[in-house]
Enzyme design. Structure first.
Site, mmCIF file in Angstrom:
data_model
loop_
_atom_site.group_PDB
_atom_site.id
_atom_site.type_symbol
_atom_site.label_atom_id
_atom_site.label_comp_id
_atom_site.label_asym_id
_atom_site.label_seq_id
_atom_site.Cartn_x
_atom_site.Cartn_y
_atom_site.Cartn_z
ATOM 1 N N TYR A 15 0.825 -1.210 0.000
ATOM 2 C CA TYR A 15 0.000 0.000 0.000
ATOM 3 C C TYR A 15 0.862 1.264 0.000
ATOM 4 C CZ TYR A 15 -3.528 -3.444 1.444
ATOM 5 O OH TYR A 15 -4.341 -4.546 1.521
ATOM 6 N N HIS A 32 0.668 -11.817 0.958
ATOM 7 C CA HIS A 32 -0.375 -11.022 0.303
ATOM 8 C C HIS A 32 -0.939 -11.749 -0.920
ATOM 9 C CE1 HIS A 32 -1.504 -6.499 -0.273
ATOM 10 N NE2 HIS A 32 -2.541 -7.286 -0.450
ATOM 11 N N GLY A 74 -17.785 -3.544 -0.637
ATOM 12 C CA GLY A 74 -17.758 -3.598 -2.105
ATOM 13 C C GLY A 74 -16.994 -2.424 -2.693
#
Ligand SMILES: NC(=O)c1ccc[n+]([C@@H]2O[C@H](COP(=O)([O-])OP(=O)(O)OC[C@H]3O[C@@H](n4cnc5c(N)ncnc54)[C@H](OP(=O)(O)O)[C@@H]3O)[C@@H](O)[C@H]2O)c1
Length: 331
Positions: free
Chosen positions: A55, A121, A203
């Site tokens: 990230y 990950h 979502g």
């Protein structure tokens, strides 16, 4: 605060996904806003913080390390390696030596000497899962990692990894509109006593009803590359929102809280980790743990939003090829 088992620890039923503070949905918020979200999260009672080397290519971990320095004992820290940024590109590399280098970088960025939950990950399909997990298990022996997790893998891969070292958590996308985990992963986790961490539980914002115009998204927003946010698929999907809004209204909560409460009702081993850049959403999402949907409301949600009523795949074909989960049709 409602709590749930998180591997061998206990955390609130709702965790905080920190990704969008540095990554993914267009331009990340300014650092002072991102720090304010993290500080407020601890004040509100979030303790499970989820980040990753990927990230912001390290920026998200550095943000947590810098903002929360001196407070490490107040939160359960989950991060991930085996997928990261290199020369401006996203790379998947699960070789033991790379996973070890990722962990050492993460410890430095996060200003800690131990990670509570360290995930691979992605499973790097060039490397046997046993080898990657084997290396993380050595980090457990060395005291640098407390428990091991996997992301976006199938039930057979979970079992192979679990035979090497107990897997504490599986993190996979799960929400009203992404049901793949219902094929096998949820059941495997239940059987093996593995916590199921549901990522993108809102979502990616769609289920909150606030995202109705994808043309307003900034060019670098990763949702623009996802089939269900594109063209006719998105138009079809928008038609689901009126029904969701009605059920939320009748349940006395917001649409996002309805989506999170639905997830919590799917099993006691499920921990959703919604992400946000906003203080008001932070509080709203945590309070979803107080929402009790009636069985009738849950049944109506399942009829309204399910693999037959959602249009478009969740990932592009290229990204889909990188993961290992069982899929329902193209959802
Ligand atoms: N393991 C993996 O491969 C993987 C992949 C993706 C994500 N994750 C993890 O899962 C976490 C959450 O996933 P995510 O961020 O993709 O998706 P998400 O939590 O489903 O949705 C986040 C989006 O919803 C919006 N939102 C959040 N709360 C809201 C509310 N109450 N009302 C209206 N809008 C709201 C946010 O915008 P605002 O900023 O405006 O609130 C943001 O755009 C990530 O942070 C990351 O830790 C893991």
């Amino acid at each position: 605060m409602h709590t749930r088992a998180n591997g061998s620890s206990t955390t609130p039923a709702i965790g905080l996904g920190c990704m969008c503070l540095s990554h993914a949905y267009g331009t990340p918020p300014p650092p002072e806003q991102a720090s304010a979200v993290l500080l407020k999260a601890l004040d509100l009672g979030y303790t499970h913080l989820d980040t990753a080397a990927l990230y912001g290519f390290g920026a998200n971990e550095r943000l947590l390390g810098e903002t929360l320095k001196g407070r490490r004992h107040e939160y359960f820290l989950a991060t991930k390696g085996g997928m990261f940024g290199l020369d401006g590109k996203r790379v998947i590399d699960g070789r033991p030596e790379t996973v070890r280098r990722n962990l050492e970088d993460s410890l430095r960025h996060l200003r800690t000497d131990v990670i509570d939950l360290y995930y691979l990950h992605r499973w790097d399909k060039q490397v046997p899962i046993e080898d990657s997990v084997g290396e993380v298990s050595r980090m457990v022996s060395e005291g640098k990692v407390r428990t091991i997790g996997l992301c976006e893998v199938s039930a057979p891969t979970i079992r192979k990894a679990h035979a090497v070292h107990p897997i504490a958590a599986l993190q996979t996308e799960y929400s009203l509109w992404t049901r793949n985990a219902e094929v096998a992963a949820l059941a495997a986790c239940r059987e093996l006593n593995i916590t199921f961490v549901a990522f993108s539980p809102l979502g990616r914002g769609f289920l909150t009803g606030e995202l109705r115009d994808v043309s307003a998204l900034p060019p670098k927003d990763i949702r623009l590359a996802m089939p269900r946010f594109q063209g006719d698929n998105f138009e079809q999907n928008l038609r689901l929102l009126d029904g969701l809004a009605a059920i939320a209204r009748e349940s006395g909560c917001t649409m996002g809280q309805t989506a999170l409460a639905w997830l919590l009702a799917q099993g006691p081993h499920i921990l959703p980790i919604p992400g946000t850049t906003r203080l008001d959403h932070l509080e709203e999402n945590l309070r979803a743990q107080d929402v009790q949907l009636t069985p009738a409301a849950i049944a109506r949600l399942n009829v309204l939003i399910n693999p037959n009523t959602v249009s478009g795949a969740r990932y592009s074909a290229a990204v889909q090829a990188e993961i290992d989960t069982e899929e329902i049709g193209d959802l």
